[in-house]
Design an enzyme around this catalytic site. Structure first.
Site, PDB file in Angstrom:
ATOM      1  N   THR A  13       0.762  -1.108  -0.009  1.00  0.00           N
ATOM      2  CA  THR A  13      -0.041   0.079  -0.114  1.00  0.00           C
ATOM      3  C   THR A  13       0.851   1.370  -0.084  1.00  0.00           C
ATOM      4  O   THR A  13       0.663   1.817  -0.692  1.00  0.00           O
ATOM      5  CB  THR A  13      -0.923   0.048   1.261  1.00  0.00           C
ATOM      6  OG1 THR A  13      -1.581  -1.105   1.263  1.00  0.00           O
ATOM      7  CG2 THR A  13      -2.057   0.974   1.348  1.00  0.00           C
ATOM      8  N   VAL A  14       1.757   1.382   0.896  1.00  0.00           N
ATOM      9  CA  VAL A  14       2.498   2.398   0.992  1.00  0.00           C
ATOM     10  C   VAL A  14       3.584   2.727  -0.015  1.00  0.00           C
ATOM     11  O   VAL A  14       3.743   3.812  -0.581  1.00  0.00           O
ATOM     12  CB  VAL A  14       3.293   2.525   2.469  1.00  0.00           C
ATOM     13  CG1 VAL A  14       4.244   3.779   2.467  1.00  0.00           C
ATOM     14  CG2 VAL A  14       2.225   2.395   3.565  1.00  0.00           C
ATOM     15  N   ALA A  43      12.280  -3.642  -4.505  1.00  0.00           N
ATOM     16  CA  ALA A  43      12.402  -4.877  -4.157  1.00  0.00           C
ATOM     17  C   ALA A  43      10.758  -5.201  -3.579  1.00  0.00           C
ATOM     18  O   ALA A  43      10.337  -4.511  -2.728  1.00  0.00           O
ATOM     19  CB  ALA A  43      13.417  -5.137  -3.091  1.00  0.00           C
ATOM     20  N   ARG A  45       8.120  -8.743  -2.223  1.00  0.00           N
ATOM     21  CA  ARG A  45       7.878 -10.128  -1.844  1.00  0.00           C
ATOM     22  C   ARG A  45       6.908 -10.727  -2.948  1.00  0.00           C
ATOM     23  O   ARG A  45       7.237 -11.948  -3.568  1.00  0.00           O
ATOM     24  CB  ARG A  45       7.111 -10.188  -0.744  1.00  0.00           C
ATOM     25  CG  ARG A  45       8.202 -11.262   0.298  1.00  0.00           C
ATOM     26  CD  ARG A  45       7.394 -11.039   1.540  1.00  0.00           C
ATOM     27  NE  ARG A  45       7.106 -10.108   2.233  1.00  0.00           N
ATOM     28  CZ  ARG A  45       7.667  -9.330   3.466  1.00  0.00           C
ATOM     29  NH1 ARG A  45       8.123 -10.222   4.087  1.00  0.00           N
ATOM     30  NH2 ARG A  45       7.053  -8.274   3.814  1.00  0.00           N
ATOM     31  N   ILE A 136       0.674  13.725   8.954  1.00  0.00           N
ATOM     32  CA  ILE A 136       0.968  15.010   9.809  1.00  0.00           C
ATOM     33  C   ILE A 136       2.496  14.904  10.028  1.00  0.00           C
ATOM     34  O   ILE A 136       3.070  14.105  10.574  1.00  0.00           O
ATOM     35  CB  ILE A 136       0.341  14.811  11.073  1.00  0.00           C
ATOM     36  CG1 ILE A 136      -1.321  14.248  10.944  1.00  0.00           C
ATOM     37  CG2 ILE A 136       0.415  16.019  12.122  1.00  0.00           C
ATOM     38  CD1 ILE A 136      -1.989  14.030  12.240  1.00  0.00           C
ATOM     39  N   ASP A 201      -0.160  -0.401  18.323  1.00  0.00           N
ATOM     40  CA  ASP A 201       0.284   0.428  17.126  1.00  0.00           C
ATOM     41  C   ASP A 201       0.514   1.813  17.550  1.00  0.00           C
ATOM     42  O   ASP A 201       1.606   2.736  17.563  1.00  0.00           O
ATOM     43  CB  ASP A 201      -0.687   0.420  16.033  1.00  0.00           C
ATOM     44  CG  ASP A 201      -0.233   1.603  15.037  1.00  0.00           C
ATOM     45  OD1 ASP A 201       0.352   1.613  14.111  1.00  0.00           O
ATOM     46  OD2 ASP A 201      -1.050   2.674  14.869  1.00  0.00           O
ATOM     47  N   LYS A 205       3.904   4.521  18.239  1.00  0.00           N
ATOM     48  CA  LYS A 205       4.187   5.902  17.920  1.00  0.00           C
ATOM     49  C   LYS A 205       4.227   6.722  19.105  1.00  0.00           C
ATOM     50  O   LYS A 205       4.951   7.891  19.080  1.00  0.00           O
ATOM     51  CB  LYS A 205       2.693   6.226  17.086  1.00  0.00           C
ATOM     52  CG  LYS A 205       2.605   5.551  16.074  1.00  0.00           C
ATOM     53  CD  LYS A 205       0.865   5.848  15.208  1.00  0.00           C
ATOM     54  CE  LYS A 205       1.062   4.930  14.136  1.00  0.00           C
ATOM     55  NZ  LYS A 205      -0.340   4.812  13.765  1.00  0.00           N
ATOM     56  N   GLY A 321      -2.939   5.313   5.328  1.00  0.00           N
ATOM     57  CA  GLY A 321      -3.221   5.361   3.988  1.00  0.00           C
ATOM     58  C   GLY A 321      -2.121   5.576   3.001  1.00  0.00           C
ATOM     59  O   GLY A 321      -1.238   6.106   3.382  1.00  0.00           O
TER      60      GLY A 321
HETATM   61  N1  HSE Z   1      -3.204   0.787  11.486  1.00  0.00           N
HETATM   62  C1  HSE Z   1      -2.784   2.358  11.804  1.00  0.00           C
HETATM   63  C2  HSE Z   1      -3.988   3.102  12.249  1.00  0.00           C
HETATM   64  C3  HSE Z   1      -1.795   2.955  10.747  1.00  0.00           C
HETATM   65  O1  HSE Z   1      -5.181   2.574  12.121  1.00  0.00           O
HETATM   66  O2  HSE Z   1      -3.926   4.351  12.263  1.00  0.00           O
HETATM   67  C4  HSE Z   1      -0.722   2.589  10.505  1.00  0.00           C
HETATM   68  O3  HSE Z   1       0.149   2.936  11.638  1.00  0.00           O
END
Ligand code: HSE
Length: 451
Positions: A13-14, A43, A45, A136, A201, A205, A321
């Site tokens: 995605t990224v 590269a 997978r 951000i 997650d 951060k 996203g």
């Molecule tokens: N899964 C994370 C979120 C995004 O829902 O914010 C990636 O860090």
């Protein structure tokens, strides 16, 4: 025009988002930077996914090592995720003196110390703007824009999945499990949602933000972490009646000076800022409905930073996203290529240690206000028994509500509790839970007034 060649590792995605953003705005960036960004090799997978992103087949390989070692590649962009192969790839690139751009919060938060040391040892830099809050630019804010401030508080909505779920629970009165299932169907939430909904997650951060603000590395293990699974629609409704909205917050607070005996023991302290004892945590919290964070809805992220010079600041945007994350990666790429051109990679090192004796305060010692929901038998004397236990623990009640209209023997009781240390609160809740009139595990949610 000067060209700089990049190697991308990962085209999911990224990675696909970065490729597409470069197709769209590569010429604009070149005219701004005076440097043309060229992707030499990618590269992956699964080559099919790279082809789906319309990356030409001749640039695709399944061998990340060949991309890192490719003599044309001057900047390596790690977008594969995970912490094992990604760590290996980032270290391999840094050891070749190649700057690395990464969006990998798990990697940076767990191994930041090691990676920054590798970058310094090999005369290069690591850029990680995309690792926190997607589009951000909060890393640059903390590293550069607020460099003249002591950061006294950060409160962030840094997980879009949780914020989406909480927003829908609030707006529709829906249950956590139903909204999660819906979010999975719509592709907002992962099939294995634990990383998001259990707060991990956000902890990655928050650890990175705490480290940048306070200048000593805070690992995810040091971030007290609670998720949103146990929140019920009744909690959301009761909080609303009391004037609050429930948000999953990453919190970093300077609670006071770090232990002075530790500071005196260090010879390095002469050259460093006085260190803070900090709270670093992730948990659902009641936020006053009037606070700006309460209006951050759906998958949006926002980070409120308070500096002692600037006062309150707020950074809002899409935290995840392909495109939002690509925007942050492009910003890092711009820094990386300019640093290469000017030999300025040490100008803003990836991490500047400045509070070498700072420490994270164990959550047990942190003091806060609380919302507590109990399920109790509807009998005379129940409140008195609960109040007696709280009084014995020296913990004050600021309000009690027993919402009307609940049929049956067991009824909910909502308590708002004055400031108390977490350990004392947990202890008294264990005693309350053991009362025969209490029919379910108490629910405790902290209150963050953010004043
Ligand atoms: N899964 C994370 C979120 C995004 O829902 O914010 C990636 O860090």
């Amino acid at each position: 025009m000067q060209q700089v060649h990049m190697g991308l590792i990962g085209a999911g995605t990224v990675g696909g988002g970065v490729w597409n953003a470069l197709q769209r705005n590569g010429a604009l960036m070149a005219s701004r930077l005076g440097i043309q960004l060229e992707v030499a090799a990618v590269a992956v997978r699964h080559p099919d996914r790279a082809r789906a992103a319309r990356i030409p087949a001749r640039r695709i390989t399944t061998d990340w090592k060949s991309v890192v070692a490719d003599p044309r590649v001057q900047v390596v962009v790690e977008l594969m995720g995970g912490t094992t192969t990604a760590r290996e790839a980032v270290i391999a690139a840094l050891r070749l003196g190649k700057p690395v751009v990464t969006a990998n919060k798990a990697l940076v938060s767990a191994h930041g110390d090691e990676l920054f040391a590798e970058a310094a040892a090999h005369g290069t830099n690591l850029y990680y703007e995309a690792s926190v809050a997607g589009g951000i630019p909060i890393i640059k804010v903390l590293r550069e824009s607020l460099v003249g401030n002591r950061v006294t508080r950060i409160a962030g909505i840094v997980n879009g999945t949780c914020n989406y779920i909480l927003t829908r629970m609030q707006q529709e009165g829906a249950a956590f499990g139903d909204v999660l299932a819906d979010a999975q169907r719509l592709g907002y939430a992962e099939a294995e949602p634990s990383l998001d909904v259990d707060g991990h997650d956000a902890a990655h951060k928050t650890g990175i933000l705490a480290s940048l603000a306070h200048g000593f590395w805070v690992t995810p293990a040091q971030v007290h972490t609670e998720g949103i699974r146990n929140l019920s629609p009744l909690d959301i409704q009761s909080a609303a009646r009391l004037g609050y909205t429930i948000k999953l917050l990453g919190i970093v607070k300077c609670l006071g000076p770090a232990d002075t005996t530790v500071r005196k023991a260090s010879r390095r302290v002469r050259d460093t800022a006085p260190a803070c004892a900090i709270q670093a945590s992730v948990y659902p919290a009641l936020v006053p409905r009037t606070h700006v964070l309460a209006s951050v809805n759906h998958a949006y992220n926002a980070v409120a930073v308070r500096g002692d010079v600037v006062g309150d600041t707020l950074f809002y945007g899409r935290g995840a996203g392909a495109e939002a994350t690509a925007s942050a990666v492009l910003s890092d790429l711009a820094d990386a290529v300019l640093d290469l051109r000017h030999g300025s990679h040490r100008r803003v090192p990836p991490f500047v240690a400045h509070e070498v004796n700072g420490r994270v305060v164990p959550m047990d010692e942190v003091i806060s206000r609380y919302y507590v929901r109990l399920a109790v038998l509807d009998r005379p004397g129940v409140f008195a028994r609960i109040a007696t236990l709280l009084a014995r623990a020296g913990i004050g009640i600021s309000s009690i509500i027993q919402p009307e209209g609940h049929a049956g023997d067991t009824v909910p009781v909502i308590l708002m509790i004055h400031d108390a240390p977490n350990a004392a609160m947990r202890r008294v809740l264990r005693q309350i839970a053991a009362l025969p009139v209490v029919r379910a595990e108490p629910m405790m949610i902290r209150v963050e007034d953010l004043d």
